[in-house]
Design a protein around this motif. Structure first.
Motif, PDB file in Angstrom:
ATOM      1  N   ARG A 120     -14.851  -2.900  -1.830  1.00 52.89           N
ATOM      2  CA  ARG A 120     -15.667  -1.588  -2.253  1.00 52.89           C
ATOM      3  C   ARG A 120     -15.347  -1.250  -3.532  1.00 52.89           C
ATOM      4  O   ARG A 120     -15.699  -0.039  -4.149  1.00 52.89           O
ATOM      5  CB  ARG A 120     -15.352  -0.393  -1.327  1.00 52.89           C
ATOM      6  N   THR A 148      -5.798   7.347   1.073  1.00 49.54           N
ATOM      7  CA  THR A 148      -6.172   7.200   2.378  1.00 49.54           C
ATOM      8  C   THR A 148      -7.644   6.380   2.170  1.00 49.54           C
ATOM      9  O   THR A 148      -8.218   5.887   3.312  1.00 49.54           O
ATOM     10  CB  THR A 148      -6.946   8.621   3.218  1.00 49.54           C
ATOM     11  N   PHE A 149      -7.997   5.905   0.911  1.00 45.56           N
ATOM     12  CA  PHE A 149      -9.286   5.033   0.901  1.00 45.56           C
ATOM     13  C   PHE A 149      -9.044   3.820   1.420  1.00 45.56           C
ATOM     14  O   PHE A 149      -9.859   3.051   1.947  1.00 45.56           O
ATOM     15  CB  PHE A 149      -9.576   4.842  -0.798  1.00 45.56           C
ATOM     16  N   MET A 167      -7.400   3.202   4.137  1.00 49.47           N
ATOM     17  CA  MET A 167      -7.265   3.063   5.708  1.00 49.47           C
ATOM     18  C   MET A 167      -8.687   3.136   6.059  1.00 49.47           C
ATOM     19  O   MET A 167      -9.201   2.646   6.742  1.00 49.47           O
ATOM     20  CB  MET A 167      -6.692   4.655   5.947  1.00 49.47           C
ATOM     21  N   SER A 168      -9.486   4.329   5.280  1.00 50.08           N
ATOM     22  CA  SER A 168     -10.948   4.351   5.560  1.00 50.08           C
ATOM     23  C   SER A 168     -11.793   3.060   5.339  1.00 50.08           C
ATOM     24  O   SER A 168     -12.389   2.403   6.259  1.00 50.08           O
ATOM     25  CB  SER A 168     -11.828   5.514   4.961  1.00 50.08           C
ATOM     26  N   ARG A 169     -11.234   2.387   4.260  1.00 47.47           N
ATOM     27  CA  ARG A 169     -11.913   1.089   3.960  1.00 47.47           C
ATOM     28  C   ARG A 169     -11.466  -0.016   4.933  1.00 47.47           C
ATOM     29  O   ARG A 169     -12.364  -0.790   5.562  1.00 47.47           O
ATOM     30  CB  ARG A 169     -11.713   0.398   2.669  1.00 47.47           C
ATOM     31  N   TYR A 194     -10.344   0.487   8.071  1.00 45.59           N
ATOM     32  CA  TYR A 194     -11.021   0.653   9.509  1.00 45.59           C
ATOM     33  C   TYR A 194     -12.314   0.143   9.717  1.00 45.59           C
ATOM     34  O   TYR A 194     -12.864  -0.469  10.478  1.00 45.59           O
ATOM     35  CB  TYR A 194     -10.990   2.075   9.915  1.00 45.59           C
ATOM     36  N   THR A 195     -13.188   0.589   8.683  1.00 47.02           N
ATOM     37  CA  THR A 195     -14.381  -0.064   8.561  1.00 47.02           C
ATOM     38  C   THR A 195     -14.421  -1.253   8.340  1.00 47.02           C
ATOM     39  O   THR A 195     -15.315  -2.108   9.283  1.00 47.02           O
ATOM     40  CB  THR A 195     -15.501   0.729   7.469  1.00 47.02           C
ATOM     41  N   ALA A 215     -18.718  -6.452   4.979  1.00 51.40           N
ATOM     42  CA  ALA A 215     -18.766  -5.010   4.794  1.00 51.40           C
ATOM     43  C   ALA A 215     -18.313  -4.337   3.180  1.00 51.40           C
ATOM     44  O   ALA A 215     -17.288  -4.568   3.027  1.00 51.40           O
ATOM     45  CB  ALA A 215     -18.529  -3.900   5.717  1.00 51.40           C
TER      46      ALA A 215
END
Lengths: 423, 213
Positions: free
Chosen positions: B56, B194-195, B197-199, B201-202, B213
């Motif tokens: 990402r 937290t980016f 973590m969010s990346r 998890y997805t 993804a």
């Protein structure tokens, strides 16, 4: 504040897990997700920005999980969620989102926005804020067994025609068959050619298969509307039938959300793994072809392109099989610029096709597919989802476009070398 | 007097608030938990998470045209800021003296100037986009603006204090940096941590499905 609304808020609160907390903490409101959503790109209405659609969830999370939210709430500076929030967001959550997952592929901080919208629907449906069309479809699925009101008698009538046309006997409730095939109501009613194709291909490949009289329906309205109990009940029927028959594999048909429901969400809905595996029809056909159990002859020289059903490809992971299969029968298969996991949705997934209120917006959003087709200059579009197929055909008709939409499974059946292959 | 307070107790307080606050926020997120996924995985969740955490950083082609301004400004700001933060000589000296005891080579002065120009231009463009674009204007809240303004003021005073000839300017810069550190854990600035973590998890969810993804 009604009791039903409070229950909806409680369900919404229950959805806030580590994933959602990390997503809402990370979002910097960059709005890039808007550019991935066909409801925004085709209308330029900022309200259709995907992350904006999760606002009720964010409001609840902020008030109950953040320092400023808790402080503001205790000082009376932050208003709690109200019924008007749900009423105002109902159309954004249901009409302008097909749960296609494209926004989740572009978010710079990696937020799975679609997951959040799917979870918001859980709270909204419990609170009673869901489109009538989807409520009715869910009710029919639970009471009759199909969102379109199709009964097993209707299936039997369709199968009788298939048997007459193919000369093949369709196995019903065969104990210990290797594969149990599901269908979507739309295939039974609108595209019985799909069932005929399956029968011919399975016969040629010597596949041991059956259809269950107790669970023939693959679609799951509970997933679309966001009703966990309904979704679990519908999955449970398939599981009970498959495990009762001693099936090894359940075959998900050419239907996008049916695959998500039975393959990915199902075990979590019923709270345990299955005693069988789930395979998508395209995965199975690709496997049969690779094993030499089905042989295909002749190649179509018509220029063709592939419309990737979102739930099968981007959200389902069946990316290569449709391409392998189409390449084997099409000489001039050309991809659209955005394809595979970055395809553009047909505009009717996630229950939008069952939502009459959303029709005008859905047809407007079809401009994206129209643009893709015009850019490519191909007049034959192959797909693998009955819902996509209907929606695409409606959009093409609306725009008076001369493009044919065909099923990949049906196309393969047309190129099938008949005669059984040794098992 | 005030200078000693900014240089001493307030610095240690703000650093402590920052560290405890960030850890607390991250632990709170993790403690919310994720329900186990009972479906049979097609691919590896771990590999999916790692892939998305890094992939990402590069935008999808589909958004590069219409979001070009934001993407370029975003890179300019973040890269510029990281260089200023970790490779400016005064910061390296400060970190070595006050926190780690370790130092590393600084970038040449001209690189610092270019990085500062990039960071300022990027931040200003991002903020203008935020207030002028209908989408970001609709999405933005007070936190977004406070975060942008705080970062801008910290960078501005930092550049003004660069010569270190005026103690007052250095103290103003340090004071604003301390305000920034205290505000950080309570804000969207947390995305800096937290980016991942969010990346993750997805990426893990999509990786299980066999989707890059």
């Amino acid at each position: 504040m009604s009791e039903q609304f409070e229950q909806g808020v409680a369900v919404l609160r229950d959805q806030i897990d580590a994933r959602i907390s990390s997503y809402l903490t990370s979002c910097v409101h960059c709005g890039i997700c808007a550019e991935a959503c066909l409801f925004y790109t085709e209308t330029n209405d900022p309200r259709y920005t995907p992350i904006h659609k999760v606002e009720p969830l964010k409001k609840l999370w902020q008030a109950e999980n953040t320092f400023w939210g808790k402080l503001g709430k205790s000082l009376g500076l932050i208003k709690p969620l109200t019924e008007s929030d749900f009423a105002d967001w109902e159309q954004l959550v249901y009409d302008s989102c097909t749960l296609c997952g494209r926004c989740s592929m572009v978010c710079p901080v990696g937020n799975d926005i679609t997951y959040m919208i799917r979870k918001i629907r859980e709270g909204f449906s419990v609170a009673g804020y869901a489109p009538d069309g989807m409520k009715e479809a869910t009710k029919r699925a639970l009471t009759i067994g199909s969102p379109m009101g199709v009964t097993f008698k209707t299936v039997q009538a369709a199968l009788a025609h298939v048997e007459k046309d193919t000369g093949l006997k369709i196995p019903i409730d065969r104990q210990n068959a290797e594969y149990m095939t599901l269908f979507s109501s739309m295939e039974i009613v609108n595209f019985p050619e799909y069932i005929e194709s399956i029968a011919k291909i399975f016969d040629a490949a010597g596949v041991s298969w059956t259809i269950s009289s107790q669970a023939f329906e693959a679609t799951n309205s509970g997933i679309q509307i966001g009703n966990k109990e309904a979704a679990a009940e519908l999955v449970g029927r398939v599981v009970k039938a498959a495990e009762g028959l001693g099936i090894k594999y359940v075959v998900s048909p050419e239907c996008g959300h049916a695959y998500t429901a039975i393959r990915w969400e199902g075990p979590n809905l019923i709270g345990r793994p299955y005693d069988f595996e789930v395979v998508h029809i395209l995965e199975l056909l690709d496997k049969l072809k690779a094993e030499g159990r089905i042989k295909l002859e002749g190649k179509d020289d018509t220029p063709m392109t592939l419309h990737d059903p979102c739930q099968i490809v981007r959200r389902g992971g069946v990316v290569d099989p449709p391409r392998n299969l189409l390449h084997s029968v099409a000489d001039h298969f050309t991809e659209m610029t955005d394809h595979g996991v970055m395809n553009w949705c047909c505009g009717g997934g996630g229950g939008v096709s069952a939502n009459e209120r959303a029709e005008e917006l859905r047809l407007k959003s079809f401009d994206r597919k129209k643009h893709q087709l015009e850019e490519l200059g191909v007049n034959t579009m192959v797909t693998a989802c009955a819902n996509c197929r209907i929606i695409l055909e409606e959009g093409l008709e609306h725009h008076e476009m001369d493009t044919e939409v065909i099923s990949l499974t049906e196309l393969l059946a047309e190129h099938l070398v008949s005669g059984k292959t040794p098992n | 007097m005030i200078g000693e307070f900014i240089d001493g107790p307030l610095w240690y307080f703000s650093l402590t608030a920052f560290v405890i606050g960030v850890v607390w926020r991250i632990v709170s997120i993790v403690r919310a938990g994720v329900r186990p996924d009972l479906s049979i995985a097609r691919g590896s969740a771990g590999r999916g998470a790692m892939r998305t955490i890094f992939s990402r950083f590069v935008p999808e082609r589909t958004v590069t045209t219409r979001s070009r301004l934001q993407l370029i400004a975003g890179y300019m700001f973040h890269v510029g800021l990281l260089i200023l933060l970790f490779f400016a000589q005064p910061h390296i000296d400060f970190i070595a003296e006050r926190i780690t005891g370790l130092s590393w080579p600084a970038v040449p002065h001209w690189v610092f100037i270019v990085a500062a120009e990039f960071a300022f231009a990027g931040l200003i463009l991002l903020w203008l986009h935020r207030v002028l674009n209908p989408v970001t204007r609709l999405l933005s809240d007070m936190d977004d603006h406070i975060g942008s303004i705080l970062v801008f003021l910290v960078m501005l005073t930092g550049c003004l204090a660069l010569a270190q000839s005026h103690e007052a300017l250095r103290l103003i810069h340090l004071f604003l940096a301390e305000v920034f550190l205290i505000y950080f854990p309570f804000s969207k600035l947390m995305h800096a941590f937290t980016f991942v973590m969010s990346r993750g998890y997805t990426g893990a969810t999509m990786g299980r499905k066999g989707v890059n993804a």
